[in-house]
Enzyme design. Structure first.
Site, PDB file in Angstrom:
ATOM      1  N   HIS A  55      31.369  14.747   2.392  1.00  0.00           N
ATOM      2  CA  HIS A  55      31.548  15.169   3.786  1.00  0.00           C
ATOM      3  C   HIS A  55      31.365  16.679   3.916  1.00  0.00           C
ATOM      4  CE1 HIS A  55      33.122  14.989   7.870  1.00  0.00           C
ATOM      5  NE2 HIS A  55      33.867  16.048   7.568  1.00  0.00           N
ATOM      6  N   ASP A  97       0.830  -1.204   0.000  1.00  0.00           N
ATOM      7  CA  ASP A  97       0.000   0.000   0.000  1.00  0.00           C
ATOM      8  C   ASP A  97       0.865   1.256   0.000  1.00  0.00           C
ATOM      9  OD1 ASP A  97      -2.062  -1.766   0.081  1.00  0.00           O
ATOM     10  OD2 ASP A  97      -2.815  -1.195   2.042  1.00  0.00           O
TER      11      ASP A  97
END
Length: 450
Positions: A439, A309
């Site tokens: 980073h 669903d």
């Protein structure tokens, strides 16, 4: 007089819209029937308004918890729920408009009335008869009420979007996506919110390590979590408050009760019995891997089938079905394995593939290796309102193929899509190790685990 089409679509939700448009793009004569607002659950009382509310909750958390840590002296004079609700509806209305433009562009006819089968290849709509060799049932589902005294005093997720103000005290009963998300939103917007689950934790189908982090965060910041609590009765008091009793002898009095105890397929009210289409034991329409029902020429997909669903699942299944029926791609079908998902909790959860528990059960503990990293996301790390983030890889065999990827934390909801592509392509731990990290980001943890 019977009007003839190549393709009839019953249901104007995500799956029906996607399938109708794709079929029309391939030259099919298509008509779509929908008795409510176009867009189905997702657009009107599901994913879209829920995400708007989640963003509202995120703004509240930023103002109340983090603005001061970044040096902002913020005084909140007022929160006008009516403004949020009105802007949310305006956004939904714009989506409705985009659907209409798409239908017009592709040549999809539509009638905003309920359709009803009169035989396996004919439907009646507002006194008119329509027939087609191919008919799709994409009627979706609806939220359930429990069978206990006084349950009618509560509302469901549909009713949540009708609220005109934030309740002072709220009980949310349920343990799935909807319960966790609604409870988190109301808690962040200032309601004294309590989440009741029947067993030992919410979101039991998710990896336990991930849910443990969520439970710990709830203990710090709310909503208040009550486990092993099964509602047995609801009483409406003279002041319109509600008192809920549970089988563990606990009681609570609230201003609003929200049931999030499951959903059922919409299989009644449109003459399905005239078709001979088979239902599953759970009451969903049975459809095979190609979305065929038990009756040739009738197809079903989305929530009415109970497979997965999720809106993107219905959309993809609908498009694949139309590729098969109207573009000669005879093998086109949706692969229901390794479908990524996100829970818009606080913090968000993302997952694809097997949990550690399910992987061990399927392949044996000796064939599974797990990598895990926990850290404080930079956004929450400056002051005292820190949130933990945990990320986890589940790998299989000597080549360490990644068969499960799970995360909870700030920004996880936007990370999971890209990693899901890698998982679908069969990525290994070595592939992740050979990827240079970005980073500083939270997502770098997935490619730097040791």
């Amino acid at each position: 007089m019977v009007k003839e089409y190549d393709y009839i679509v019953i249901g104007g939700g995500s799956g029906g819209i996607a399938s109708a448009n794709r079929a029309a793009m391939h030259g099919a004569k298509v008509i779509l029937f929908e008795g409510k607002e176009v867009g189905g659950t997702c657009v009107n009382v599901g994913c879209v308004p829920k995400k708007v509310m989640w963003y509202g909750a995120q703004v509240a958390e930023t103002l109340h918890r983090y603005a001061g840590e970044y040096g902002f002296d913020v005084t909140i004079n007022n929160f006008d729920f009516a403004t949020l609700k009105a802007n949310r509806q305006a956004y939904i209305d714009r989506i409705h408009g985009s659907f209409e433009r798409g239908f017009d562009s592709n040549g999809v006819e539509r009638v905003y009335e309920y359709a009803r089968f009169v035989d396996p290849h004919t439907v009646e709509v507002a006194g008119e008869l329509y027939t087609a060799p191919h008919i799709l049932i994409a009627t979706g589902g609806h939220p359930l009420y429990p069978n206990i005294p006084g349950s009618e005093y509560g509302i469901t997720s549909d009713g949540f979007f009708e609220l005109d103000e934030v309740p002072k005290r709220t009980a949310v009963i349920g343990a799935g996506y909807i319960a966790v998300e609604v409870a988190g939103v109301l808690n962040a917007l200032g309601s004294d919110t309590h989440l009741f689950v029947r067993k030992d934790r919410p979101l039991r189908t998710f990896d336990k390590d991930i849910i443990d982090v969520l439970v710990d965060e709830m203990a710090k910041s709310g909503p208040t979590l009550h486990m092993h609590a099964n509602a047995t009765e609801v009483v409406k008091n003279a002041d319109d408050s509600l008192t809920i009793s549970f089988d563990n002898e606990e009681t609570i009095t609230v201003d609003c009760l929200i049931w999030a105890v499951g959903r059922a397929a919409n299989t009644s009210g449109f003459g399905l019995e005239k078709t001979g289409v088979e239902l599953t034991e759970r009451g969903n329409i049975y459809s095979d891997e190609f979305e065929n029902t038990s009756v040739p020429g009738i197809y079903a997909l989305g929530d009415v089938t109970g497979k997965l669903d999720l809106t993107p699942v219905a959309v993809k299944a609908g498009r694949q079905l139309s590729e098969r029926l109207f573009n000669n791609k005879v093998d086109a079908k949706l692969d229901y394995t390794d479908v990524a998902t996100v829970v818009f909790s606080h913090p968000a959860i993302g997952a694809i593939g097997l949990t550690e528990e399910k992987a061990i059960a399927k392949y044996g503990a000796e064939n599974i290796k797990v990598y895990k990293s926990s850290f404080t996301p930079m956004y929450t790390a400056l002051g005292d309102n820190r949130q933990l983030s945990t990320m986890k890889l589940v790998t299989l065999g000597e080549d360490e193929k990644i068969i499960g990827l799970h995360g909870i934390g700030y920004g996880v909801d936007e990370m999971i899509q890209g990693f899901s592509v890698a998982i679908k392509m069969g990525a290994t731990k070595a592939d992740f190790d050979n990827t240079v990290a970005i980073h500083p980001t939270g997502s770098e943890e997935f490619v730097t685990m040791r």
